[in-house]
Design a protein around this motif. Structure first.
Motif, short mmCIF file in Angstrom:
data_model
loop_
_atom_site.label_atom_id
_atom_site.label_comp_id
_atom_site.label_asym_id
_atom_site.label_seq_id
_atom_site.Cartn_x
_atom_site.Cartn_y
_atom_site.Cartn_z
N ALA A 11 82.70 138.29 124.11
CA ALA A 11 82.82 137.74 122.70
C ALA A 11 84.01 138.47 122.12
CB ALA A 11 81.43 137.50 122.38
N GLU A 12 84.64 137.58 121.23
CA GLU A 12 85.49 138.61 120.56
C GLU A 12 85.01 139.30 119.13
OE1 GLU A 12 88.61 135.89 119.94
OE2 GLU A 12 89.15 135.47 121.92
N GLY A 13 85.20 140.47 119.05
CA GLY A 13 84.66 141.11 117.92
C GLY A 13 85.09 140.45 116.73
N GLY A 14 84.22 140.31 115.64
CA GLY A 14 84.41 139.97 114.22
C GLY A 14 84.29 138.41 113.97
N LEU A 15 83.84 137.82 115.15
CA LEU A 15 83.40 136.37 114.83
C LEU A 15 82.16 135.97 114.75
CD1 LEU A 15 86.07 135.00 117.91
CD2 LEU A 15 86.59 135.29 115.10
N LEU A 16 81.13 137.01 114.86
CA LEU A 16 79.56 136.48 114.85
C LEU A 16 79.33 136.03 113.33
CD1 LEU A 16 76.90 136.11 115.97
CD2 LEU A 16 76.81 138.71 115.21
N THR A 17 79.63 137.17 112.25
CA THR A 17 79.50 136.65 110.95
C THR A 17 79.99 135.44 110.37
OG1 THR A 17 78.70 139.12 110.75
CG2 THR A 17 79.16 137.81 108.80
N PRO A 18 81.64 135.55 110.59
CA PRO A 18 82.07 134.33 110.10
C PRO A 18 81.52 132.85 110.70
CG PRO A 18 83.71 136.13 110.74
CD PRO A 18 82.50 136.66 111.52
N GLY A 19 81.39 132.96 111.95
CA GLY A 19 80.81 131.76 112.67
C GLY A 19 79.31 131.45 112.08
N LEU A 20 78.61 132.10 111.94
CA LEU A 20 77.13 132.08 111.05
C LEU A 20 77.33 131.58 109.89
CD1 LEU A 20 75.23 135.17 112.62
CD2 LEU A 20 74.91 132.66 113.16
N THR A 21 78.18 132.21 109.02
CA THR A 21 78.71 131.69 107.75
C THR A 21 79.03 130.63 107.40
OG1 THR A 21 78.86 134.41 106.97
CG2 THR A 21 79.62 132.44 105.63
N ASN A 22 80.18 130.15 108.32
CA ASN A 22 80.72 128.85 108.32
C ASN A 22 79.83 127.67 108.67
OD1 ASN A 22 83.38 129.59 107.34
ND2 ASN A 22 83.99 129.97 109.36
N GLY A 23 79.16 127.82 109.71
CA GLY A 23 77.87 126.98 110.00
C GLY A 23 76.75 126.70 109.12
N ALA A 24 76.61 127.66 108.40
CA ALA A 24 75.34 127.73 107.61
C ALA A 24 75.88 126.80 106.34
CB ALA A 24 74.77 128.95 106.96
N LEU A 25 77.30 127.48 105.73
CA LEU A 25 77.68 126.71 104.72
C LEU A 25 77.95 125.24 104.83
CD1 LEU A 25 78.77 126.91 101.86
CD2 LEU A 25 80.98 127.40 102.73
N LEU A 26 78.57 124.81 105.81
CA LEU A 26 78.94 123.38 106.16
C LEU A 26 77.39 122.61 106.17
CD1 LEU A 26 80.82 121.22 106.94
CD2 LEU A 26 80.38 121.87 109.37
N ALA A 27 76.48 123.19 106.95
CA ALA A 27 75.03 122.58 107.02
C ALA A 27 74.38 122.45 105.67
CB ALA A 27 74.06 123.27 108.05
N VAL A 28 74.62 123.26 104.80
CA VAL A 28 74.03 123.26 103.60
C VAL A 28 74.66 122.11 102.63
CG1 VAL A 28 73.45 124.45 101.37
CG2 VAL A 28 73.04 125.72 103.32
N VAL A 29 76.02 122.05 102.78
CA VAL A 29 76.63 121.08 101.99
C VAL A 29 76.46 119.89 102.55
CG1 VAL A 29 78.84 119.87 101.74
CG2 VAL A 29 78.53 122.49 101.36
N LEU A 30 76.03 119.59 103.99
CA LEU A 30 75.81 118.31 104.43
C LEU A 30 74.22 117.96 104.18
CD1 LEU A 30 77.55 118.39 108.03
CD2 LEU A 30 78.31 116.99 105.78
N ALA A 31 73.38 118.92 104.05
CA ALA A 31 72.19 118.76 103.75
C ALA A 31 71.99 118.22 102.24
CB ALA A 31 71.38 119.85 103.91
N GLY A 32 72.69 118.83 101.25
CA GLY A 32 72.86 118.52 99.81
C GLY A 32 73.21 116.95 99.69
N ALA A 33 74.06 116.62 100.62
CA ALA A 33 74.66 115.25 100.63
C ALA A 33 73.56 114.27 101.17
CB ALA A 33 75.93 115.03 101.37
N TRP A 34 73.06 114.55 102.15
CA TRP A 34 71.92 113.68 102.72
C TRP A 34 70.78 113.59 101.82
CZ3 TRP A 34 71.58 110.98 107.06
CH2 TRP A 34 70.27 110.47 107.33
N ASN A 35 70.44 114.70 101.32
CA ASN A 35 69.34 114.67 100.22
C ASN A 35 69.75 113.86 98.85
OD1 ASN A 35 67.62 116.29 101.56
ND2 ASN A 35 68.31 118.20 100.45
N HIS A 36 70.70 113.50 98.72
CA HIS A 36 70.98 112.42 97.63
C HIS A 36 70.69 111.02 98.23
CE1 HIS A 36 72.95 114.64 94.52
NE2 HIS A 36 73.85 114.97 95.66
N LEU A 37 70.68 110.74 99.61
CA LEU A 37 70.27 109.58 100.04
C LEU A 37 68.89 109.36 100.37
CD1 LEU A 37 73.25 109.07 102.43
CD2 LEU A 37 72.85 107.92 100.03
#
Length: 98
Positions: A11-37
């Motif tokens: 694994a390349e160094g410095g990709l763990l935290t940004p990968g976790l952050t991007n995935g969590a942020l995208l999922a929270v945005v999608l969950a917020g949109a899903w919660n409207h329906l």
């Protein structure tokens, strides 16, 4: 003597935290949109599952991603099946398998 290059995990160094952050942020945005329906999707659970799915696909290490997410969050076993399902789906989509 053991060379430093032989100790790399692949694994390349410095990709763990940004990968976790991007995935969590995208999922929270999608969950917020899903919660409207259809309300009822917890944003915290979506963040954990999204972080694991994004990390698995971006670094091509699905088992490592599941273990890291479970170890980092101390999530209970109720979250393990949705996490593994999301990780499997993200890796399949990364490889182009419908």
């Amino acid at each position: 003597s053991i060379e430093a290059s032989s100790l790399r995990a692949g694994a390349e160094g410095g990709l763990l935290t940004p990968g976790l952050t991007n995935g969590a942020l995208l999922a929270v945005v999608l969950a917020g949109a899903w919660n409207h329906l259809l309300p009822g999707v917890p944003a915290g659970a979506a963040a954990i599952i999204g972080a694991g799915a994004f990390l698995a696909a971006s670094m091509q290490m699905p088992l490592t991603a599941v273990v890291l997410i479970v170890e980092f969050t101390h999530a209970n076993h109720d979250l393990l099946f949705p996490l593994m399902l999301a990780v499997g789906g993200s890796v399949a989509m990364y490889h182009g398998i419908p």
